[in-house]
Design a protein around this motif. Structure first.
Motif, PDB file in Angstrom:
ATOM      1  N   GLU A  43       0.837  -1.211   0.000  1.00 47.51           N
ATOM      2  CA  GLU A  43       0.000   0.000   0.000  1.00 47.51           C
ATOM      3  C   GLU A  43       0.873   1.263   0.000  1.00 47.51           C
ATOM      4  N   TRP A  44       1.883   1.287   0.886  1.00 41.67           N
ATOM      5  CA  TRP A  44       2.765   2.458   0.957  1.00 41.67           C
ATOM      6  C   TRP A  44       3.638   2.570  -0.292  1.00 41.67           C
ATOM      7  N   SER A  45       4.166   1.450  -0.750  1.00 39.51           N
ATOM      8  CA  SER A  45       5.033   1.465  -1.942  1.00 39.51           C
ATOM      9  C   SER A  45       4.284   2.010  -3.151  1.00 39.51           C
ATOM     10  N   ASP A  46       3.042   1.551  -3.321  1.00 35.75           N
ATOM     11  CA  ASP A  46       2.228   2.035  -4.451  1.00 35.75           C
ATOM     12  C   ASP A  46       1.893   3.516  -4.297  1.00 35.75           C
ATOM     13  N   HIS A  47       1.547   3.907  -3.080  1.00 31.75           N
ATOM     14  CA  HIS A  47       1.214   5.297  -2.759  1.00 31.75           C
ATOM     15  C   HIS A  47       2.428   6.201  -3.046  1.00 31.75           C
ATOM     16  N   TYR A  48       3.599   5.763  -2.608  1.00 35.85           N
ATOM     17  CA  TYR A  48       4.863   6.496  -2.771  1.00 35.85           C
ATOM     18  C   TYR A  48       5.189   6.655  -4.267  1.00 35.85           C
ATOM     19  N   SER A  49       5.073   5.543  -5.002  1.00 38.78           N
ATOM     20  CA  SER A  49       5.392   5.579  -6.440  1.00 38.78           C
ATOM     21  C   SER A  49       4.408   6.450  -7.220  1.00 38.78           C
ATOM     22  N   ALA A  50       3.128   6.309  -6.895  1.00 43.76           N
ATOM     23  CA  ALA A  50       2.097   7.055  -7.624  1.00 43.76           C
ATOM     24  C   ALA A  50       2.282   8.562  -7.491  1.00 43.76           C
ATOM     25  N   ARG A  51       2.845   8.997  -6.374  1.00 45.42           N
ATOM     26  CA  ARG A  51       3.053  10.427  -6.142  1.00 45.42           C
ATOM     27  C   ARG A  51       4.477  10.891  -6.456  1.00 45.42           C
ATOM     28  N   ALA A  52       5.273  10.001  -7.050  1.00 45.97           N
ATOM     29  CA  ALA A  52       6.668  10.315  -7.418  1.00 45.97           C
ATOM     30  C   ALA A  52       7.437  10.897  -6.231  1.00 45.97           C
ATOM     31  N   TYR A  53       7.213  10.334  -5.057  1.00 48.19           N
ATOM     32  CA  TYR A  53       7.861  10.848  -3.842  1.00 48.19           C
ATOM     33  C   TYR A  53       9.389  10.733  -3.876  1.00 48.19           C
ATOM     34  N   ALA A  54       9.924   9.766  -4.618  1.00 53.32           N
ATOM     35  CA  ALA A  54      11.384   9.586  -4.636  1.00 53.32           C
ATOM     36  C   ALA A  54      12.090  10.870  -5.091  1.00 53.32           C
ATOM     37  N   LEU A  55      11.416  11.636  -5.957  1.00 54.89           N
ATOM     38  CA  LEU A  55      12.014  12.878  -6.467  1.00 54.89           C
ATOM     39  C   LEU A  55      11.968  14.004  -5.443  1.00 54.89           C
ATOM     40  N   ARG A  56      11.174  13.826  -4.371  1.00 54.38           N
ATOM     41  CA  ARG A  56      10.947  14.912  -3.407  1.00 54.38           C
ATOM     42  C   ARG A  56      11.243  14.497  -1.973  1.00 54.38           C
ATOM     43  N   ASP A  57      11.642  13.252  -1.789  1.00 56.72           N
ATOM     44  CA  ASP A  57      11.812  12.687  -0.446  1.00 56.72           C
ATOM     45  C   ASP A  57      12.967  13.360   0.293  1.00 56.72           C
ATOM     46  N   PRO A  58      12.682  13.979   1.455  1.00 61.44           N
ATOM     47  CA  PRO A  58      13.757  14.648   2.199  1.00 61.44           C
ATOM     48  C   PRO A  58      14.842  13.681   2.673  1.00 61.44           C
ATOM     49  N   MET A  59      14.480  12.403   2.895  1.00 65.13           N
ATOM     50  CA  MET A  59      15.485  11.427   3.315  1.00 65.13           C
ATOM     51  C   MET A  59      16.498  11.169   2.203  1.00 65.13           C
ATOM     52  N   ILE A  60      15.998  11.081   0.963  1.00 59.96           N
ATOM     53  CA  ILE A  60      16.896  10.848  -0.168  1.00 59.96           C
ATOM     54  C   ILE A  60      17.767  12.076  -0.405  1.00 59.96           C
ATOM     55  N   ALA A  61      17.157  13.257  -0.326  1.00 59.90           N
ATOM     56  CA  ALA A  61      17.919  14.500  -0.487  1.00 59.90           C
ATOM     57  C   ALA A  61      19.020  14.587   0.575  1.00 59.90           C
ATOM     58  N   TRP A  62      18.658  14.256   1.805  1.00 63.91           N
ATOM     59  CA  TRP A  62      19.645  14.270   2.891  1.00 63.91           C
ATOM     60  C   TRP A  62      20.749  13.251   2.613  1.00 63.91           C
ATOM     61  N   GLY A  63      20.363  12.053   2.168  1.00 62.53           N
ATOM     62  CA  GLY A  63      21.327  10.982   1.922  1.00 62.53           C
ATOM     63  C   GLY A  63      22.343  11.316   0.852  1.00 62.53           C
ATOM     64  N   PHE A  64      21.933  12.110  -0.133  1.00 62.65           N
ATOM     65  CA  PHE A  64      22.880  12.499  -1.175  1.00 62.65           C
ATOM     66  C   PHE A  64      23.732  13.695  -0.759  1.00 62.65           C
ATOM     67  N   SER A  65      23.292  14.416   0.265  1.00 65.44           N
ATOM     68  CA  SER A  65      24.031  15.619   0.667  1.00 65.44           C
ATOM     69  C   SER A  65      25.086  15.344   1.734  1.00 65.44           C
ATOM     70  N   THR A  66      24.988  14.192   2.410  1.00 62.54           N
ATOM     71  CA  THR A  66      25.928  13.916   3.493  1.00 62.54           C
ATOM     72  C   THR A  66      25.984  12.415   3.768  1.00 62.54           C
ATOM     73  N   THR A  67      26.866  12.003   4.670  1.00 60.83           N
ATOM     74  CA  THR A  67      26.885  10.609   5.115  1.00 60.83           C
ATOM     75  C   THR A  67      26.694  10.586   6.628  1.00 60.83           C
ATOM     76  N   GLY A  68      26.266   9.431   7.136  1.00 61.17           N
ATOM     77  CA  GLY A  68      26.018   9.314   8.568  1.00 61.17           C
ATOM     78  C   GLY A  68      24.634   8.761   8.812  1.00 61.17           C
ATOM     79  N   ALA A  69      24.055   9.115   9.961  1.00 61.86           N
ATOM     80  CA  ALA A  69      22.712   8.638  10.306  1.00 61.86           C
ATOM     81  C   ALA A  69      21.942   9.762  10.983  1.00 61.86           C
ATOM     82  N   VAL A  70      20.622   9.791  10.776  1.00 59.44           N
ATOM     83  CA  VAL A  70      19.785  10.827  11.384  1.00 59.44           C
ATOM     84  C   VAL A  70      18.372  10.276  11.598  1.00 59.44           C
ATOM     85  N   ARG A  71      17.777  10.639  12.723  1.00 57.37           N
ATOM     86  CA  ARG A  71      16.369  10.289  12.929  1.00 57.37           C
ATOM     87  C   ARG A  71      15.525  11.143  11.992  1.00 57.37           C
TER      88      ARG A  71
END
Length: 203
Positions: A43-71
């Motif tokens: 349900e979440w995977s389909d919801h995420y894909s349908a809204r093209a969230y990968a292009l806007r996901d703050p976690m992905i943006a953060w992951g490409f901008s730095t390394t480490g871990a964050v809540r």
């Protein structure tokens, strides 16, 4: 231990740490991971894909901008589309993002739970496991001459018997070369091995 068995050992340790699912994109190159693991609900995977969230996901943006871990609750990246809020409404109220590796081959992971924040100790364990996965799945820098010859025959459309005759070896020896190439490239099929060998510029 074969790479596939090593991967399974690490994944088995990660599973209980993400009761509401995770996504791990390994060695992301040209915006595509060479391997990925995902346990989010359909349900979440389909919801995420349908809204093209990968292009806007703050976690992905953060992951490409730095390394480490964050809540997720502490990520310093704007979330104008309220993707984290949407995730919470799907039961993933708490999460941790981990980013490992060079920018040209970055591994990004997101693990979630619905009951509480991740502890520092859990984040340390998760980070260690993601680093292990990153290292285990490091693309090879080269293939053997025999592996390259076998994959090239397949790329040229040769069947196993014809390829073996061309190389002057038995058909079983040819198949053994393909198996070793698949193992080296951590591919399930010969077609996948061929694709990865091309992507890594090994052919």
């Amino acid at each position: 231990m074969a790479a596939r068995a090593e991967i399974k050992v690490v994944i088995d340790k990660l599973n209980p740490l993400a009761p509401t699912g995770y996504f791990i994109g390994l060695h992301i190159r040209f915006a595509v991971p060479i391997m990925q693991f995902q346990t989010y609900s359909t349900e979440w995977s389909d919801h995420y894909s349908a809204r093209a969230y990968a292009l806007r996901d703050p976690m992905i943006a953060w992951g490409f901008s730095t390394t480490g871990a964050v809540r997720w609750s502490a990520v310093p990246v704007p979330d104008p589309f309220d993707i984290l809020g949407d995730a919470a409404r799907h039961g993933m109220k708490y999460g941790v993002a981990v980013s490992v590796g060079e920018i040209s081959s970055r591994t990004i992971a997101g693990l979630t739970r619905g009951d509480r924040e991740y502890t520092d100790s859990e984040i340390e364990t998760i980070s260690k496991l993601i680093r292990q996965l990153h290292e285990i799945t490091e693309p090879p820098e080269s293939l053997t001459k025999a592996q390259i010859e076998a994959l090239r025959c397949i790329a040229e459309g040769d069947r196993h018997a014809a390829a073996a005759a061309k190389l002057g070896i038995t058909e079983s020896a040819f198949k053994a070369r393909l198996i070793s190439a698949r193992e080296r490239l951590m591919a399930r099929t010969t077609a996948e091995a061929l694709q990865r060998a091309k992507e890594y510029r090994l052919l």
